[in-house]
Design a protein around this motif. Structure first.
Motif, short mmCIF file in Angstrom:
data_model
loop_
_atom_site.label_atom_id
_atom_site.label_comp_id
_atom_site.label_asym_id
_atom_site.label_seq_id
_atom_site.Cartn_x
_atom_site.Cartn_y
_atom_site.Cartn_z
N ALA A 24 50.94 76.44 37.59
CA ALA A 24 49.66 75.92 38.04
C ALA A 24 49.26 74.69 37.25
O ALA A 24 48.69 73.73 37.80
N MET A 25 49.56 74.68 35.96
CA MET A 25 49.17 73.54 35.13
C MET A 25 49.97 72.30 35.46
O MET A 25 49.43 71.19 35.53
N VAL A 26 51.28 72.45 35.65
CA VAL A 26 52.08 71.27 36.01
C VAL A 26 51.56 70.68 37.32
O VAL A 26 51.40 69.46 37.44
N GLU A 27 51.27 71.52 38.30
CA GLU A 27 50.76 71.01 39.57
C GLU A 27 49.39 70.39 39.43
O GLU A 27 49.05 69.43 40.14
N ALA A 28 48.58 70.91 38.52
CA ALA A 28 47.26 70.33 38.30
C ALA A 28 47.36 68.92 37.73
O ALA A 28 46.47 68.08 37.95
N VAL A 29 48.43 68.64 37.00
CA VAL A 29 48.66 67.27 36.52
C VAL A 29 49.19 66.40 37.65
O VAL A 29 48.76 65.26 37.83
N LEU A 30 50.11 66.94 38.42
CA LEU A 30 50.69 66.16 39.51
C LEU A 30 49.67 65.84 40.60
O LEU A 30 49.73 64.79 41.24
N ASN A 31 48.71 66.74 40.80
CA ASN A 31 47.74 66.59 41.89
C ASN A 31 46.38 67.16 41.46
O ASN A 31 45.94 68.19 41.95
N PRO A 32 45.71 66.48 40.52
CA PRO A 32 44.51 67.07 39.90
C PRO A 32 43.31 67.23 40.82
O PRO A 32 42.44 68.07 40.54
N VAL A 33 43.23 66.49 41.91
CA VAL A 33 42.03 66.57 42.76
C VAL A 33 42.36 66.99 44.20
O VAL A 33 41.49 66.94 45.06
N GLY A 34 43.59 67.42 44.45
CA GLY A 34 43.97 67.79 45.81
C GLY A 34 44.40 69.24 45.92
O GLY A 34 44.38 70.00 44.95
N GLU A 35 44.78 69.64 47.15
CA GLU A 35 45.28 70.99 47.38
C GLU A 35 46.64 71.15 46.70
O GLU A 35 47.47 70.25 46.75
N ARG A 195 47.23 63.66 26.11
CA ARG A 195 47.25 62.46 26.97
C ARG A 195 48.66 62.00 27.29
O ARG A 195 48.97 61.65 28.44
N ALA A 196 49.53 61.97 26.28
CA ALA A 196 50.89 61.46 26.51
C ALA A 196 51.64 62.33 27.51
O ALA A 196 52.35 61.82 28.39
N LEU A 197 51.47 63.63 27.39
CA LEU A 197 52.15 64.54 28.31
C LEU A 197 51.63 64.35 29.73
O LEU A 197 52.40 64.29 30.68
N ILE A 198 50.31 64.25 29.88
CA ILE A 198 49.72 64.04 31.20
C ILE A 198 50.26 62.77 31.83
O ILE A 198 50.65 62.74 33.00
N THR A 199 50.29 61.70 31.05
CA THR A 199 50.75 60.41 31.56
C THR A 199 52.23 60.45 31.93
O THR A 199 52.65 59.82 32.92
N SER A 200 53.02 61.20 31.16
CA SER A 200 54.45 61.26 31.47
C SER A 200 54.70 61.99 32.79
O SER A 200 55.67 61.70 33.49
N ASP A 209 39.99 64.52 34.38
CA ASP A 209 40.11 65.48 35.48
C ASP A 209 41.13 66.57 35.14
O ASP A 209 40.90 67.76 35.39
N VAL A 210 42.25 66.16 34.58
CA VAL A 210 43.29 67.13 34.22
C VAL A 210 42.79 68.07 33.13
O VAL A 210 43.04 69.28 33.16
N ALA A 211 42.07 67.53 32.17
CA ALA A 211 41.53 68.37 31.10
C ALA A 211 40.58 69.42 31.65
O ALA A 211 40.59 70.58 31.22
#
Length: 230
Positions: A24-35, A195-200, A209-211
């Motif tokens: 769930a967390m990886v997907e929340a980074v890939l798509n933080p505001v979508g389904e 931050r670095a992980l999110i950006t990568s 948003d990701v936080a």
């Protein structure tokens, strides 16, 4: 593969909970505001957490994590086990939920997991009590000649192959983007998100948003980001 095969290889309850939270967390980074395909709610109730999958085409699973252990419900709308493929009155396939023990029985009839008429929306079901050493499923007569009669092969494929590489392959196909495997490994290890992980993982994602999503999922953040969600 059937639910019986899944029961033999599914991670234990703590490992499955961590896996679901990581996906769930990886997907929340890939798509933080979508389904998203996978989600995790650590406050489904005062004592229960919920991991879910929705593919947008009517197929889904839910995993409830109460103190008593874990209960898994999967639904493949094309499965011959679908309650809606039999006669005029929907009914669950014999054996799928008949043996669910009393401690988990209320999840069989949980409104979130049933239709408007109270029929359990399920083609595959597993459970494991907290002190048990294995997963259980009902005694089921599977039809001959069907490669995936209850939908277990694809519904639970990322649960029975709990590797970052399996998620990377899924994510690159689903989101049509390149996904950094080292970043996925970081999250699968439940190391704090920075931050670095999110950006990568997603250079265009809003770190704030990701936080917020991480806080909602119950995923650890580095101190710098934790302060932004307080």
């Amino acid at each position: 593969m059937t639910v019986h095969d899944v029961a033999r290889v599914l991670p234990d309850v703590p490992a499955l909970r961590n896996l679901c939270r990581s996906m769930a967390m990886v997907e929340a980074v890939l798509n933080p505001v979508g389904e998203r395909f996978h989600s995790f709610n650590p406050t489904w109730s005062a004592t229960e957490e919920l991991a879910s999958m929705r593919n947008g085409s009517g197929d889904e699973f839910d995993i409830v994590f109460p103190p008593a252990g874990a209960y898994v419900r999967g639904f493949d709308h094309e499965s011959p086990f679908s309650p809606y493929h039999h006669d005029d009155v929907p009914r669950t396939w014999p054996g799928v939920v008949d043996s669910v023990p009393p401690i988990f029985q209320r999840y069989v009839h949980e409104p979130a997991f049933t239709d408007e008429n109270g029929t359990p929306v399920v083609t595959a079901c597993l459970w494991r009590e907290a002190e048990a050493d294995h997963w259980q499923a009902g005694q089921i007569d599977f039809p001959d000649g069907h490669p995936d009669p209850d939908g277990s092969t694809w519904l639970f494929e990322l649960l029975v192959d709990p590797t970052p590489e399996a998620f990377q392959a899924f994510g690159e196909d689903y989101y049509e983007t390149t996904i950094a495997i080292d970043a996925v490994r970081h999250v699968y290890d439940l190391r704090p998100l920075g931050r670095a992980l999110i950006t990568s993982l997603n250079p265009t994602a809003s770190v704030e948003d990701v936080a917020q999503e991480a806080a909602a999922i119950g995923y650890p953040l580095v101190r710098e980001l934790s302060l932004t969600t307080d």
